[in-house]
Design an enzyme around this catalytic site. Structure first.
Site, PDB file in Angstrom:
ATOM      1  CG  ASN A 245     -42.144  53.870  54.124  1.00  0.00           C
ATOM      2  OD1 ASN A 245     -40.646  53.937  54.200  1.00  0.00           O
ATOM      3  ND2 ASN A 245     -42.639  54.868  54.043  1.00  0.00           N
TER       4      ASN A 245
ATOM      5  NE  ARG B  42     -40.570  61.782  60.444  1.00  0.00           N
ATOM      6  CZ  ARG B  42     -40.129  61.230  59.242  1.00  0.00           C
ATOM      7  NH1 ARG B  42     -39.424  61.601  58.324  1.00  0.00           N
ATOM      8  NH2 ARG B  42     -40.780  59.933  59.305  1.00  0.00           N
TER       9      ARG B  42
ATOM     10  CG  ASP C 202     -45.247  59.258  52.706  1.00  0.00           C
ATOM     11  OD1 ASP C 202     -45.009  57.963  53.256  1.00  0.00           O
ATOM     12  OD2 ASP C 202     -44.761  60.018  53.373  1.00  0.00           O
TER      13      ASP C 202
ATOM     14  NE  ARG D 224     -33.361  58.434  52.794  1.00  0.00           N
ATOM     15  CZ  ARG D 224     -33.589  58.994  54.013  1.00  0.00           C
ATOM     16  NH1 ARG D 224     -33.687  60.009  54.184  1.00  0.00           N
ATOM     17  NH2 ARG D 224     -34.230  58.162  54.836  1.00  0.00           N
TER      18      ARG D 224
HETATM   19  C1  EPZ Z   1     -43.581  56.744  58.404  1.00  0.00           C
HETATM   20  O1  EPZ Z   1     -42.877  57.523  59.340  1.00  0.00           O
HETATM   21  C2  EPZ Z   1     -43.236  56.560  57.179  1.00  0.00           C
HETATM   22  N1  EPZ Z   1     -41.668  56.324  57.192  1.00  0.00           N
HETATM   23  C3  EPZ Z   1     -43.234  57.941  56.568  1.00  0.00           C
HETATM   24  O2  EPZ Z   1     -42.680  58.026  54.973  1.00  0.00           O
HETATM   25  C4  EPZ Z   1     -44.639  58.517  56.524  1.00  0.00           C
HETATM   26  O3  EPZ Z   1     -44.573  59.848  55.779  1.00  0.00           O
HETATM   27  C5  EPZ Z   1     -45.088  58.600  57.909  1.00  0.00           C
HETATM   28  O4  EPZ Z   1     -45.048  57.099  58.286  1.00  0.00           O
HETATM   29  C6  EPZ Z   1     -46.634  58.769  57.671  1.00  0.00           C
HETATM   30  O5  EPZ Z   1     -47.456  57.952  56.996  1.00  0.00           O
HETATM   31  C7  EPZ Z   1     -41.453  54.790  57.302  1.00  0.00           C
HETATM   32  O6  EPZ Z   1     -42.306  54.168  57.351  1.00  0.00           O
HETATM   33  C8  EPZ Z   1     -40.177  54.449  57.394  1.00  0.00           C
HETATM   34  P1  EPZ Z   1     -45.393  58.706  62.219  1.00  0.00           P
HETATM   35  P2  EPZ Z   1     -43.009  57.740  60.627  1.00  0.00           P
HETATM   36  O7  EPZ Z   1     -44.778  58.416  63.299  1.00  0.00           O
HETATM   37  O8  EPZ Z   1     -43.419  56.332  61.252  1.00  0.00           O
HETATM   38  C9  EPZ Z   1     -45.998  62.414  64.987  1.00  0.00           C
HETATM   39  C10 EPZ Z   1     -41.275  58.500  53.092  1.00  0.00           C
HETATM   40  O9  EPZ Z   1     -41.523  59.479  52.288  1.00  0.00           O
HETATM   41  N2  EPZ Z   1     -45.237  61.624  66.147  1.00  0.00           N
HETATM   42  O10 EPZ Z   1     -46.662  57.760  61.470  1.00  0.00           O
HETATM   43  O11 EPZ Z   1     -41.967  58.380  61.307  1.00  0.00           O
HETATM   44  C11 EPZ Z   1     -44.902  62.639  63.926  1.00  0.00           C
HETATM   45  O12 EPZ Z   1     -43.941  63.881  64.436  1.00  0.00           O
HETATM   46  C12 EPZ Z   1     -41.464  58.675  54.738  1.00  0.00           C
HETATM   47  O13 EPZ Z   1     -41.212  57.345  52.895  1.00  0.00           O
HETATM   48  C13 EPZ Z   1     -45.250  61.994  67.496  1.00  0.00           C
HETATM   49  O14 EPZ Z   1     -45.280  63.214  67.847  1.00  0.00           O
HETATM   50  O15 EPZ Z   1     -44.214  58.673  61.086  1.00  0.00           O
HETATM   51  C14 EPZ Z   1     -45.917  62.896  62.818  1.00  0.00           C
HETATM   52  O16 EPZ Z   1     -46.550  64.476  62.907  1.00  0.00           O
HETATM   53  C15 EPZ Z   1     -41.508  60.234  55.171  1.00  0.00           C
HETATM   54  N3  EPZ Z   1     -44.405  61.302  68.350  1.00  0.00           N
HETATM   55  C16 EPZ Z   1     -47.126  62.233  63.167  1.00  0.00           C
HETATM   56  O17 EPZ Z   1     -47.091  61.764  64.322  1.00  0.00           O
HETATM   57  C17 EPZ Z   1     -44.045  59.807  68.156  1.00  0.00           C
HETATM   58  O18 EPZ Z   1     -43.524  59.496  68.692  1.00  0.00           O
HETATM   59  C18 EPZ Z   1     -46.924  60.794  62.289  1.00  0.00           C
HETATM   60  O19 EPZ Z   1     -45.740  60.488  62.084  1.00  0.00           O
HETATM   61  C19 EPZ Z   1     -44.167  59.333  66.648  1.00  0.00           C
HETATM   62  C20 EPZ Z   1     -44.938  60.213  65.829  1.00  0.00           C
END
Ligand code: EPZ
Length: 433
Positions: free
Chosen positions: A23, A123, A316, A408
């Protein structure tokens, strides 16, 4: 489809080196779309998601090659028709959305397939889009694609398109949202202030790479990041930070199996939330320099946990921690506050004999339970890691199906577990009838 055969119970003992963080590597690769000169990245984990991102970059005109221990990315110009991140690539990996910010910043426009739903939650990317609009982008969503166009930075049809500095407050600290806006703002005209940013170590690592390429960034790793836009960026050589989630998985494995594991060349500060919890449940935790030793010496005590954005307990590692609590004495309450559907490993753990009740975002784990080997199904990346750990503690043979999820994000997992004294066999191809 490959599967794992795990013979348990096993006791993990020995030393293991953390791979580079998936990540952190993914946004680092996306940042190569901004580069005016070659970027050499080291400690990039050889996992499937990195392969997918390399394919996407290649499609967008940025070729890459292995050179020694580095992956070298050569800046390129996306041909008019291929400034696009196609559905075929994005559907296999949501992180492809990280091309949206850099493409719009560098080329004034981008067309990226919307990432579909995901096993762990809806997401949405609304914050990514709202943030780009705050930098002057015109956002248009149609046909499953988002199209972003930067404003013209002069009069006349031929005038270049360039984002403008602005101020944006995220509704929630989103990791890839913060990374996308950071990459968009570095080439914007003027200063950008981003508030309520994600503080994950991976965001800080991206800022280090961008600064090495010539960007001017303040406050990365805090809630407020200020970016002073520059006209162009160069290249850089950058080592990706160690993977705290991969490393944390092995440390949980040490406590769960009553073993003794030293994680080498890691960043202990990035794992503080986990290490505090492991000490609380009764494991021995020792940190010296960049090494972390965890030993499961005796009875594990149950302890509640709630996931949260960094520096809270990482979502995670929730699944791996839940597996640990099946071996602890008492009832542990595990609350998932980041994603709305991240307990799919629970019914699979129940197949191994675990006793867990789920009510909405809360799981209550009863322990200790003796786990017994069975066939289980991986549903997402971290759920797979949880099942591997549970399989190591279970008596007899556990078969984990669909380990493509694991591939992955875990580099050489069966090899690393073998080095720690476990017997994990990868069986290739479909199950015989
Ligand atoms: C990152 O995902 C990681 N992926 C995820 O890891 C990790 O679980 C997550 O951050 C939280 O730590 C990568 O870095 C590639 P978020 P991301 O946007 O950025 C909501 C793994 O297992 N949200 O921080 O997609 C969202 O739905 C993966 O390696 C909105 O509503 O996560 C969630 O509930 C899985 N609107 C929360 O925020 C938006 O525009 C946090 O998601 C963006 C996010």
């Amino acid at each position: 489809m490959d599967r794992f055969l795990i013979h348990g119970p096993a006791t993990l003992r020995g030393r293991v080196r953390a791979s580079g963080a998936k990540n952190a590597a993914l946004p680092a690769l996306a940042a190569c779309l901004l580069a005016g000169e070659p970027v050499a990245l080291t400690r990039v984990p050889r996992v499937r998601d990195i392969g997918t991102m390399r394919k996407l970059l290649d499609h967008l005109g940025v070729a890459s090659e292995e050179r020694g221990d580095a992956l070298v990315f050569h800046p390129g110009t996306p041909a008019e028709e291929n400034g696009e991140a196609p559905y075929e690539l994005v559907k296999t990996m949501r992180a492809s959305v990280l091309s949206l910010g850099p493409l719009t910043a560098r080329w004034g426009r981008a067309r990226v397939s919307l990432p579909g739903g995901c096993a762990i939650g809806v997401r949405p990317i609304d914050q990514h889009l709202a943030g780009l609009e705050a930098l002057g982008a015109d956002i248009h969503v149609a046909g499953g694609y988002v199209e972003a166009r930067a404003p013209r930075s002069g009069s006349g049809a031929g005038a270049a398109r360039r984002l403008r500095g602005g101020r944006f407050r995220f509704a929630m600290p989103t990791v890839t949202g913060t990374e996308n806006l950071l990459m968009a703002a570095v080439l914007a005209d003027g200063t950008t202030v981003l508030e309520n940013c994600a503080r994950e170590p991976e965001v800080g690592d991206l800022a280090r790479l961008l600064s090495a390429m010539g960007a001017r960034i303040e406050g990365a790793g805090t809630e407020t990041i200020t970016v002073h836009g520059v006209p162009e960026l160069g290249g850089a050589r950058h080592e990706v930070i160690p993977d705290r989630i991969e490393g944390g998985t092995y440390l949980v494995g040490a406590a769960l199996t009553g073993g003794d594991v030293t994680l080498e060349d890691a960043e202990p500060a990035d794992l503080a939330p986990l290490l505090e919890k492991l000490a609380e449940v009764g494991a021995t935790v020792e940190v010296s320099g960049r090494s972390i030793r965890v030993a499961g010496t005796g009875e594990l005590r149950s302890a509640d946990v709630a996931t949260a954005p960094h520096p809270g307990f990482p979502t995670d590692l929730q699944a791996q921690y839940l597996a640990l609590m099946t071996r602890a004495t008492g009832v542990a309450t595990v609350s998932e506050t980041v994603f709305e559907n991240r307990f799919q490993h629970v019914p699979e753990l129940a197949r191994l004999g675990a006793v867990i009740e789920v009510a909405g975002p809360v799981a209550r784990v009863h322990g200790p339970t003796e786990l017994a080997g069975a066939h289980v199904m991986a549903t997402d990346l971290r759920a797979s890691a949880c099942l591997v750990l549970a399989g190591l503690a279970a008596h007899g043979e556990t078969t984990i199906h669909r380990i493509y999820h694991l591939d992955r994000g875990y580099e050489r997992m069966e090899g690393k577990l073998h080095d720690l004294g476990a017997t994990v066999e990868r069986v290739r191809g479909p199950m015989p009838d």
